[in-house]
Structure formats: C-alpha cells, structure tokens
Enzyme design. Structure first.
Site, short mmCIF file in Angstrom:
data_model
loop_
_atom_site.label_atom_id
_atom_site.label_comp_id
_atom_site.label_asym_id
_atom_site.label_seq_id
_atom_site.Cartn_x
_atom_site.Cartn_y
_atom_site.Cartn_z
N ARG A 180 0.83 -1.20 0.00
CA ARG A 180 0.00 0.00 0.00
C ARG A 180 0.86 1.25 0.00
O ARG A 180 1.79 1.37 0.79
CB ARG A 180 -0.90 0.01 1.25
N ARG A 194 1.90 1.20 10.42
CA ARG A 194 1.49 1.53 9.06
C ARG A 194 2.70 1.43 8.16
O ARG A 194 3.58 2.27 8.19
CB ARG A 194 0.90 2.95 9.03
N ARG A 209 0.56 -5.80 12.97
CA ARG A 209 -0.10 -5.28 14.17
C ARG A 209 -0.33 -6.38 15.19
O ARG A 209 -0.33 -6.12 16.40
CB ARG A 209 -1.41 -4.59 13.80
N GLU A 260 -6.22 -1.85 14.60
CA GLU A 260 -7.09 -2.65 13.75
C GLU A 260 -6.30 -3.79 13.11
O GLU A 260 -5.32 -3.56 12.40
CB GLU A 260 -7.68 -1.74 12.66
N SER A 268 -10.78 -6.37 9.36
CA SER A 268 -12.08 -5.79 9.02
C SER A 268 -12.87 -6.89 8.35
O SER A 268 -12.48 -7.38 7.31
CB SER A 268 -11.92 -4.64 8.02
#
Length: 423
Positions: free
Chosen positions: A261, A276, A389, A348, A351
């Site tokens: 990303r 991130r 994470r 997070e 999802s």
RNA sequence: GGAGAGGUGGCUGAGCGGCUUAAAGCGGUGGGUUGCUAACCCAUUGUCUCGUUUUAGGCGGGACCCCGGGUUCGAAUCCCGGCCUCUCCGCCA
C-alpha cells in the site's frame, strides 16, 4: 456496483446511502443518462430489426436471381445510420457506466448512522487488561533491543515504511502465519490458497479498488498491473466470470499474501514503528455465499478471526462500523482491534465485511439457484489476521522487564520449541 | 524475446460470408420402458438486455462464437489491433 434497475426504483434510498457513507454519487445524472440511453437503444434496435429482416429478403432475392439493388442501396443508408446510433450509444453507455461504478454500496439496516469513527459501536471486549509492574515499551524499542526488527536498514533498502525482520523476528512472523493458516484450514474449514501478488486492472475493478483507490496502489509501468493491497483481490477474483454450482456454496478460502500500500493520503500518520507500512503480510479469509446466508456467514467469519487473538491470549475489542466509516463496497463491517500496551492504543487487525452482491456484480460471479435462475453470489472477507499489528501486540504484551519476550504456547511449536526471545 | 498453432454453449467439437434460429456427441432436466440398477427411447436445455403484459409466466425485439475496432445490404466466418492458451527455439530462478 449496484443493480441499475434497483437504482431506478430506489433513487432516494441510494442517495441517502451515499450521504450516510459520506461518498459522492451522481444519482440524478445517472437517471437522466439512463433514460437517454434507453430511448437511444430502443430506436437503434428498431433500425437493426429492419436491417436484419431486409438482409434476409435480399438473400432470398439473390437466390432466385432477382434484382435487389434498390434494397441494397436503402440498406446502405440504414446501415450507416445504425453505425452513427451505435457510436452515440457507446458514448452514453460509457457515461452511464462511469457514474454507476462510482456509486457506493448501501449500508445494511442495522448499521448505525454516523459521520466518522467516533460513531462506531463497540459491541464486544475480550481478555483482561494485562498488568505490568514496569512501563511496557513500544514494539520498536522491544524489537530493536532484541535485534529482531530493523527499521533503519528497512528504510535503507526500500525507504520509509519498510521493515526488516531478522532472526527470531523473521521466525516469529513465519510462526504467526503458519499458525493462522493451520487454524483456519484444519479447525474452520477454509481451503488454502496461494495467489499471485500482481494482478490486472480487471481484478482490481472487480473488488472495487478501481477507480476509487487507484492512487493508493503500486502499479507497474509496462504491463498495467497492480501489486495487491490485500489478498481479497486475487482470491475474490478466482471466480470472476464464473457460474458456481449451488452445491459448492459457501466457498471458503484462506490465503497468506504480502500486501502493498502506498498510503498516499496518510503521510505523517503512525510513522513510528510498523503500525502503518508499505508492505506487510496478512492471512485473509474470503467467502462466496448464497444471498440468504451471507449475514450468518459474516458472524461466523468474525468468530474465526477472533479465535486467532483468543488463542494468542491478546486483548481485543470489536467495533461495528457506522455508515461514515464503512468502505465503498461494503454493507456491514466489524473491525477487530487488538490492544497494544506499549503504544497504548487499539490497533485494527481485521475488518470483516459483507459486500452482498456488490463485488459479485462487478466481477460477474454467479450461481444457479434451486429455482434454476442465475443469480449473483454474496462475497465476504476479513483478515485472519494482519501480521504486523498482531506482532506489535504480541511483542508489547509478552515483553518482560529484562527486555526479553515470552512466546505464547500455541506458537512455540512453530518456533522450534523456543519459549522466549532473548538477546 | 523469436517462430508457429489455436481461442465456438456446462464439457468435447463441427462450421470459415446469406441454407446457423451454431451441427453432432457428452452432460443436465422432465417423461417412458424396466423386478432394481445399467442400457434404451421420447421431449427439453445458454446468458445479458429493451419493449409489452403480468399472479406465475407469456409474447415480441436486440446483443453475445476471447476482447476492441473495421470491411459488407449481411460477419462465428474476411481485415486490423489487443489479451490469453499450447508447441518449438532463445534467455533465466
């Protein structure tokens, strides 16, 4: 994308959904273009009908050696007219398509309406807050001290936002995803997939990354291909343009992939550590289901993802996302956030979303129902889980005062029996 | 990267300008025959879309033979561009 017919009949619902999702979508313009298209189409088809019929007549005349030159010259004119109409039709069709693919999916009924993450609903907490008799360090300190995470060299090699895992750091990464894959394949009934990381434009369109998120992805210059931002993309596209047998539903896949990303809009956010990063690993869960069962399957998928954290003994909470925080393609989504005691924040790690038939319509993934009709499947996915994470939470939760890190029992067999990472 | 062959319905596979409304076979579905199965016989069999009518569903039109252009009164069929697959050669982990 939404069913055009549905938008025609439920324009207000769609507008409200766009508003609640804080997206943009030109519904009125869509309806106008749509009616323009249909009248063009009707006229064009009538002309075509005449052409087809007359061509057959010409064929008959020629066979009986009669003169057809008058009809042929008439048809020459008509044919030209049709070409012009078809060009217009193509233009209108592009216009229509361009609008409809940018209209987001509609939130499910039970999704709370809200502007942003502050309106998300915490629906579950699991695990006790771990007590420390010292101040827990953030993972970048834990990792650097043990020389298992190397941020400086990661950025030397590739740039900011790339991490180098070393020694037991690399081993722990491998242990984590092997553990996750084994759990999902043997306990939860998912089939293991190892897909390509580089996909074509159509695949990116199918899952909804294109056009909205095109700038967030790494793209190859020569081939018009993209590095996947999530395993969801190649795995969901496995069945693009297929008609699945109802006997095979639900189809459940799990895949380990790297994810890439650009994080183009997130400069300066979470710069420290590996919360991130531009490249990370993830174990993904993907389901193709019958429309009647997709929401049940979503609950099951969530439970499957949670199980990873439970077995690792990591504290987490579950949020039900509000409309404003819901992604473009999803109707309902649960976030799983793991507690990281060193950075003192919830991160997070998954999802879990239902897309209903939104992705299936874009990717043309269908099944034949019991009534013999061909319908779109529902697609779902969620992480099970995102690796960095999870590792952050692990390092920060299981760190000891002397700088070492204990390995949770379920991972020890994946670590060659190592119970503790020491200097 | 070079040279060649090819992409047709759920599958195999024919067709190479109008006799195709895509043959034939396999498979699927319904029925018949049969002590049961098998075999056999008959019928049926795609998707998308527009219009019309609607209880279901009909009825009529259009598109679809990898994708996009073009030639032609008419294209699965001819031409151009692209994508993909296979075979051989070269390079390479």
């Amino acid at each position: 994308m939404l069913d055009l017919n549905f938008i025609r009949n439920n324009a207000e619902t769609v507008k409200k959904a766009i508003l609640n999702k804080r997206e943009n979508g030109r519904v009125d313009e869509l309806l106008e273009v749509d009616s323009r298209k249909r009248s063009l189409l009707f006229e064009c088809e009538q002309k075509r009908n005449r052409l087809n019929k007359t061509s057959k007549e010409i064929s008959g005349l020629k066979k009986s050696k009669q003169d057809a030159s008058e009809l042929i010259s008439d048809m020459k004119v008509l044919s030209q007219e049709i070409k012009e109409f078809e060009q217009k039709l193509r233009n209108v069709d592009h216009e229509l398509n361009d609008i409809v693919i940018r209209i987001p999916n509609i939130p499910a009924e039970d999704v709370p309406v809200g502007l942003d993450e502050s309106a998300n609903l915490e629906i579950k907490k699991w695990g006790d807050r771990k007590e420390f008799n010292f101040t827990p360090k953030p993972h970048w300190e834990v990792g650097s001290t043990l020389d298992i995470l190397d941020f400086d060299r990661g950025s030397k090699i590739s740039g900011a936002g790339f991490v180098l895992y070393k020694g037991f750091g690399a081993r722990l990464e491998r242990a984590l995803y092997n553990f996750m894959l084994d759990l999902h394949t043997t306990e939860h009934g998912y089939r293991e997939i190892f897909p390509p990381y580089l996909v074509n434009r159509q695949s990116m369109f199918g899952t909804g990354q294109i056009p909205k998120l095109e700038d967030d992805m790494y793209q190859t210059r020569e081939e018009d291909m993209f590095l996947i931002p999530t395993g969801e993309v190649p795995v969901t596209n496995i069945h693009r343009d297929e008609i699945l047998s109802i006997d095979h539903l639900p189809i459940c896949y799990t895949a380990f992939t790297a994810c890439f990303r650009r994080e183009a809009g997130a400069h300066g956010k979470d710069t420290r550590g590996m919360t991130r990063v531009h490249q990370f690993n993830k174990v993904e869960l993907v389901k193709f289901t019958h429309p009647d069962t997709s929401y049940n399957e979503l609950e099951a998928l969530l439970i499957n993802a949670e199980k990873v954290l439970q077995l690792l003994g990591l504290e987490y909470r579950i949020l039900k996302l509000c409309t404003g925080d819901l992604s473009f393609a999803s109707t309902k989504c649960y976030d799983i956030e793991v507690w990281a005691p060193g950075t003192k924040s919830y991160l997070e790690v998954s999802s879990c979303s239902n897309f209903e038939d939104f992705q299936a319509r874009r990717s043309n993934i269908r099944f034949r129902d019991k009534d013999k009709k061909v319908k779109f499947v529902h697609t779902l996915n969620g992480s099970g889980l995102a690796l960095p994470r999870t590792m952050i939470a692990l390092l920060e939760t299981y760190q000891l005062e002397d700088g070492t890190v204990a390995i949770p029992e379920v991972l020890q067999k994946y670590m060659g029996g190592v119970q503790k990472i020491e200097i």
